[in-house]
Design a protein around this motif. Sequence first.
Motif, PDB file in Angstrom:
ATOM      1  N   GLY A  28       0.405  -5.917   9.729  1.00 57.20           N
ATOM      2  CA  GLY A  28      -1.120  -4.520  10.590  1.00 57.20           C
ATOM      3  C   GLY A  28      -1.652  -4.094   9.172  1.00 57.20           C
ATOM      4  N   SER A  29      -1.747  -4.250   7.757  1.00 60.87           N
ATOM      5  CA  SER A  29      -2.022  -3.028   6.843  1.00 60.87           C
ATOM      6  C   SER A  29      -3.731  -3.517   6.869  1.00 60.87           C
ATOM      7  CB  SER A  29      -1.420  -3.235   5.591  1.00 60.87           C
ATOM      8  OG  SER A  29      -0.924  -4.337   4.913  1.00 60.87           O
TER       9      SER A  29
ATOM     10  N   PRO B 213       0.610  -0.917  -0.148  1.00 63.63           N
ATOM     11  CA  PRO B 213      -0.335  -0.323  -0.178  1.00 63.63           C
ATOM     12  C   PRO B 213       0.789   1.614  -0.056  1.00 63.63           C
ATOM     13  CG  PRO B 213      -0.677  -1.827   1.375  1.00 63.63           C
ATOM     14  CD  PRO B 213       0.583  -1.830   1.010  1.00 63.63           C
ATOM     15  N   SER B 214       0.286   2.120  -0.984  1.00 65.26           N
ATOM     16  CA  SER B 214       1.578   3.431  -1.092  1.00 65.26           C
ATOM     17  C   SER B 214       0.588   4.595  -1.304  1.00 65.26           C
ATOM     18  CB  SER B 214       1.997   3.394  -2.104  1.00 65.26           C
ATOM     19  OG  SER B 214       2.865   4.383  -2.585  1.00 65.26           O
TER      20      SER B 214
ATOM     21  N   THR C  55      -7.674  -8.480   2.775  1.00 68.82           N
ATOM     22  CA  THR C  55      -8.047  -6.647   3.605  1.00 68.82           C
ATOM     23  C   THR C  55      -9.098  -6.947   4.227  1.00 68.82           C
ATOM     24  OG1 THR C  55     -10.244  -7.111   2.233  1.00 68.82           O
ATOM     25  CG2 THR C  55      -8.044  -6.547   0.995  1.00 68.82           C
ATOM     26  N   THR C  56      -9.262  -5.902   5.171  1.00 65.60           N
ATOM     27  CA  THR C  56      -9.383  -6.040   6.803  1.00 65.60           C
ATOM     28  C   THR C  56     -10.353  -4.791   7.280  1.00 65.60           C
ATOM     29  OG1 THR C  56      -7.603  -4.809   7.830  1.00 65.60           O
ATOM     30  CG2 THR C  56      -7.764  -7.559   7.733  1.00 65.60           C
ATOM     31  N   SER C  57     -10.858  -3.767   5.994  1.00 60.42           N
ATOM     32  CA  SER C  57     -11.306  -2.485   6.620  1.00 60.42           C
ATOM     33  C   SER C  57     -12.675  -2.781   6.597  1.00 60.42           C
ATOM     34  CB  SER C  57     -11.170  -1.917   4.542  1.00 60.42           C
ATOM     35  OG  SER C  57      -9.817  -1.139   4.627  1.00 60.42           O
ATOM     36  N   PRO C  58     -13.173  -1.715   7.546  1.00 64.90           N
ATOM     37  CA  PRO C  58     -14.330  -1.925   7.651  1.00 64.90           C
ATOM     38  C   PRO C  58     -15.630  -2.229   6.609  1.00 64.90           C
ATOM     39  CG  PRO C  58     -13.436  -0.113   8.804  1.00 64.90           C
ATOM     40  CD  PRO C  58     -12.611  -0.633   8.162  1.00 64.90           C
ATOM     41  N   GLY C  59     -16.490  -3.233   6.831  1.00 68.93           N
ATOM     42  CA  GLY C  59     -16.331  -2.891   5.550  1.00 68.93           C
ATOM     43  C   GLY C  59     -16.259  -3.594   3.885  1.00 68.93           C
TER      44      GLY C  59
ATOM     45  N   PRO D 119      -1.827 -12.867   4.906  1.00 71.70           N
ATOM     46  CA  PRO D 119      -2.697 -12.973   6.051  1.00 71.70           C
ATOM     47  C   PRO D 119      -1.978 -13.462   7.324  1.00 71.70           C
ATOM     48  CG  PRO D 119      -3.457 -14.037   3.856  1.00 71.70           C
ATOM     49  CD  PRO D 119      -2.395 -13.932   3.627  1.00 71.70           C
ATOM     50  N   SER D 120      -1.744 -12.482   8.288  1.00 67.91           N
ATOM     51  CA  SER D 120      -0.929 -12.855   9.335  1.00 67.91           C
ATOM     52  C   SER D 120      -0.509 -14.135   9.617  1.00 67.91           C
ATOM     53  CB  SER D 120      -1.108 -12.258  10.513  1.00 67.91           C
ATOM     54  OG  SER D 120      -0.202 -12.734  11.797  1.00 67.91           O
ATOM     55  N   ILE D 121      -1.693 -15.067  10.066  1.00 67.93           N
ATOM     56  CA  ILE D 121      -1.704 -16.785   9.501  1.00 67.93           C
ATOM     57  C   ILE D 121      -1.900 -17.317   8.873  1.00 67.93           C
ATOM     58  CG2 ILE D 121      -2.701 -18.783   9.782  1.00 67.93           C
ATOM     59  CD1 ILE D 121      -4.232 -17.033  12.397  1.00 67.93           C
TER      60      ILE D 121
END
Length: 268
Positions: A250-251, A71-72, A150-154, A256-258
């Motif tokens: 953490g972005s 991401p940039s 991706t982990t952004s809300p929604g 994935p972390s796992i």
Amino acid sequence: MAPRNQDREARAARQRLRDYQARQTMHASKIARRRRDNVVAVLVAILVIAAAVVVQVFYFAGGPGTPTPTPSPSATAASTDTPAPTPTPNSADVPNPAAAEGRTWTGEMTVNDIPLGISLDGAAAPQGVANFVTLAQKGFYNGLTCHRLTTSPGFGVLQCGDPNGDGSGGPGYSFGPIENAPAGDVYPAGTIAMARQGGNGSSMGSQFFIVYEDTTIPSDAAGGYTVLGTVTSGLDALKAGVTDAGTADGSADGKPSIPVTIGTIAVQ
């Protein structure tokens, strides 16, 4: 005594007036502060929503043939004003849509030993389902990773099915067209859909994504994304065992972390 009483009463009245004025000033200050807080809250909400939309567009500007990006702030999304490219005829290597048999396919996919019940709509997406079923039956997906989260809300998406493990690989061919894209660009939790390059409806291959929470993905110049079917069971276990852990760095968009691996995919 009367004048003294009058003086005391006058002083008391003036004090009451000062107290009243002080209370009014404090009340006005509180109202102004509350209004400022409300304005700030609205602005923050707008920025959060805008950021989520930007992340969505950036995410799906990639796909098969495009490595997972870092991401940039300078990243640019595919322009929706660009005319869609002319669809490329599929090569002979692409499975025949007739292989989807125009019916619903059911089965199970294991991800990190988590069983996911799946249902694929061969009538609504014959080319996409024929490709997915053919690759699954050949064992193509066995042991491949899910390389992107991706982990952004929604906006909860887990992307899988790349033999290179970085978003650049595929089965050795690409195909189109886009099929069964949802109206309103809304992909409910549990959706299984094909990944592709931004603006190119003929760039699908083996990569697909699982939507683990209701997600809106803006269409681009080529349109939406081919929905193959749905996860019918096990989505909560996938969230608890994989996606809830977030990304490795953490972005909001990354590996994935796992580590995530597809075990087998069986459909019938």
